[in-house]
Design an enzyme around this catalytic site. Structure first.
Site, PDB file in Angstrom:
ATOM      1  NE  ARG A  88      22.910  82.930  20.311  1.00 11.18           N
ATOM      2  CZ  ARG A  88      21.609  83.022  20.205  1.00 11.18           C
ATOM      3  NH1 ARG A  88      21.073  83.574  19.133  1.00 11.18           N
ATOM      4  NH2 ARG A  88      20.814  82.534  21.129  1.00 11.18           N
ATOM      5  CE  LYS A 199      28.607  66.530  34.600  1.00 14.15           C
ATOM      6  NZ  LYS A 199      29.135  67.750  35.199  1.00 14.15           N
ATOM      7  CE  LYS A 233      33.186  57.388  32.964  1.00 12.16           C
ATOM      8  NZ  LYS A 233      34.407  57.351  32.151  1.00 12.16           N
ATOM      9  CG  ASP A 286      31.583  69.393  37.463  1.00 12.50           C
ATOM     10  OD1 ASP A 286      30.814  69.529  36.497  1.00 12.50           O
ATOM     11  OD2 ASP A 286      32.763  69.014  37.345  1.00 12.50           O
ATOM     12  CG  HIS A 291      29.068  62.551  36.470  1.00 14.34           C
ATOM     13  ND1 HIS A 291      28.274  62.472  35.349  1.00 14.34           N
ATOM     14  CD2 HIS A 291      29.992  63.506  36.203  1.00 14.34           C
ATOM     15  CE1 HIS A 291      28.700  63.338  34.443  1.00 14.34           C
ATOM     16  NE2 HIS A 291      29.735  63.973  34.940  1.00 14.34           N
ATOM     17  CE  LYS A 378      37.768  68.894  38.270  1.00 14.91           C
ATOM     18  NZ  LYS A 378      37.711  68.077  37.054  1.00 14.91           N
TER      19      LYS A 378
END
Length: 519
Positions: A88, A199, A233, A286, A291, A378
């Site tokens: 931008r 994604k 992978k 997420d 995944h 996490k």
């Protein structure tokens, strides 16, 4: 960032990106457009223009530029190609090339040649609703120069638009690409233009359907590549090879011999660097609906009719269609690590999950009754990316309960590894049984030259191979299975200490064996 481009440049239609393209690509000799001549046994592909939307973003820096550098070093890019970055805000071509070089310095690999990438790089302003910006003019000029250098028709130059931008920008940019004629080649053909989407491709069923409608209004499905880097992978790709090419494994790949399937992706990483994005998404959105569901489908799919692209995709997505919708009350545990709400950018009352463990059921004859255990989070005790089949045992015969469950396990981290754990006799005078593990690192295979997931998937885009990319049908089924987690039945996240294995309540899902990946 500042720009050296003037307003007069923009008004006269000689934008910085186009000027850069002139300066960079006017000499059609191979020395200007490629780093080498093709090997004798290497057929050069069609000339390529890779348009990287979001060229200054974190995804481009960490993943896309290193992937391109790997492909360049491995001679997997076409002989004639160019990189157009967009944004931008304006950026001088030299500044853009310095940005690419700095990204490779930080995130690239030994042997990468920044100059090999940057000599092909120019920067353009992004297409807007009414203003096409500088991209169309630069693209046309670069397309012509590449065609001249390759001695082909400009209609044969392949253009790949890579959308390394926030998901909220997918819809408007897709509309604008179509509005300004950038979704077709000069002759109107669709097959020479491809668009790559990162994604998440939607954040719930409604947003998925809206985005998909916009995409198919501008593009044909064969032009669309929806990336899920877990499918890129090496070890994930080896799942169906390990199984279908080896009777030893295929013969036990079913409910008669498998008691559990565990797909486990714990992470030690924090979310501080992307807290605002993460707080609006969470671990479940997420990781699971994208995944982990895709990897589960790789494990669960029936033998395809053949190894063609269509057959492999159909087999994977038929497996997703058998996923039973998640049961939030009995089969899901959410968690949030202590201190998460103290991170800058996170709401003080946030209920975002930073951990999820889920028990997924696959309702077909092969897997009925076998739990697929999914876990990710996490700030956990260790990092891993592992798929494990926990094999059944019969403690009544011969050795009784001395026999531990056998394991077929694939590490998805790095270059990948395959492990088989079984009971063996402990060397010594007594008949004592202990588990033993045989391991094959995929990087140790003779002649192995593994590609990173992004390099592998970008290469597939360039050659038009959609085997490892998701389709609307597969995503529709994934959202159907995940939908209960989007309503009022979603459980509240439970607290867990950073550096732990998440809420203790998640352990019950993995009974009787427990999580294979553990401290």
């Amino acid at each position: 960032m500042s720009s050296t481009r003037t307003d007069d440049d923009a008004r006269q239609g000689t934008p910085e990106g186009t000027t850069g393209a002139d300066d960079q690509l006017t000499d059609p000799s191979p020395g200007e457009l490629t780093d080498r001549a093709p090997a004798a046994d290497e057929a050069p592909g069609a000339p390529l223009v890779l348009v990287l939307h979001g060229a200054r973003g974190d995804l481009s820096r960490r993943s896309v530029y290193p992937a391109l550098a790997t492909l360049q070093r491995r001679r997997l890019l076409p002989q004639h190609w160019a990189l157009l970055g967009t944004g931008r805000e304006d950026m001088a071509d030299d500044e853009f090339r310095a940005h690419v070089a700095a990204s490779l310095e930080e995130f690239g690999h030994e042997g990468d040649d920044p100059e090999a990438l940057t000599r092909h790089s120019v920067f353009c302003s992004e297409v807007g609703d009414d203003d096409p910006g500088t991209l169309p003019a630069a693209l046309e000029r670069v397309r012509g120069v590449l065609a001249d250098a390759a001695g082909c028709d400009r209609d044969d130059v392949v253009v790949v638009h890579y959308l390394a931008i926030p998901p909220a920008a997918f819809e408007p940019l897709t509309r604008n690409l179509g509005r300004h004629g950038l979704t077709r080649g000069p002759d109107g053909r669709a097959e020479t233009v491809r668009v790559v989407y990162e994604k998440p491709y939607g954040t719930d069923p409604d947003s998925f359907h809206r985005l998909d409608a916009v995409v198919h209004d501008a593009l044909e499905e064969r032009q669309v590549f929806r990336i899920d880097h877990f499918l890129g992978k090496e070890a994930t790709q080896n799942l169906h090879v390990l199984r279908f090419a080896n009777e030893l494994f295929e013969s036990v790949w079913c409910r008669d011999h498998v008691e559990q399937v565990q797909i486990d992706v714990p992470e030690t990483l924090d979310v501080a660097q992307r807290a605002e994005f993460y707080d609006a998404t969470g671990a479940a959105l997420d990781m699971v609906v994208s995944h982990l569901f895709q990897v589960a489908a790789q494990v669960a799919m029936e033998p395809p009719k053949g190894m063609s692209i269509d057959n492999l995709v159909a087999a994977r997505e038929a497996a997703i269609a058998c996923f039973r919708p998640l049961d939030p009350a009995d089969d899901v545990v959410l968690g949030q690590f202590e201190g998460y709400r103290d991170i800058e950018g996170v709401d003080d009352a946030s209920t975002t999950d930073t951990f999820i463990a889920a028990r997924l059921w696959v309702d077909n004859d092969r897997w009925r009754g076998v739990p697929f255990l999914l876990r990710t989070g996490k700030r956990m005790a260790a990092s891993a990316q592992r798929v494990t089949l926990v094999l059944r045992r019969d403690p009544v015969r011969l050795f009784g309960d001395k026999v531990e469950a056998g394991l077929i396990s694939l590490s998805l981290k790095g270059d990948g590894a395959i492990e088989v754990t079984t009971s063996i006799k402990k060397p010594g005078p007594e008949l004592d049984l202990v588990p033993g593990t045989a391991r094959l690192d995929l990087s140790d295979v003779e002649g192995a030259e593994p590609l990173s997931p992004y390099a592998s998937l970008v290469h597939d885009v360039l050659v038009g191979d959609r085997t490892l990319f998701t389709t609307p049908e597969g995503l529709e089924e994934a959202w159907r299975a995940f939908a209960p987690m989007l309503g009022d039945a979603r459980p509240d996240p439970l607290p867990y200490a950073p550096g732990s294995w998440g809420p203790a309540e998640a352990d019950r899902l993995a009974e009787p064996h427990g999580w294979v990946v553990r401290g």
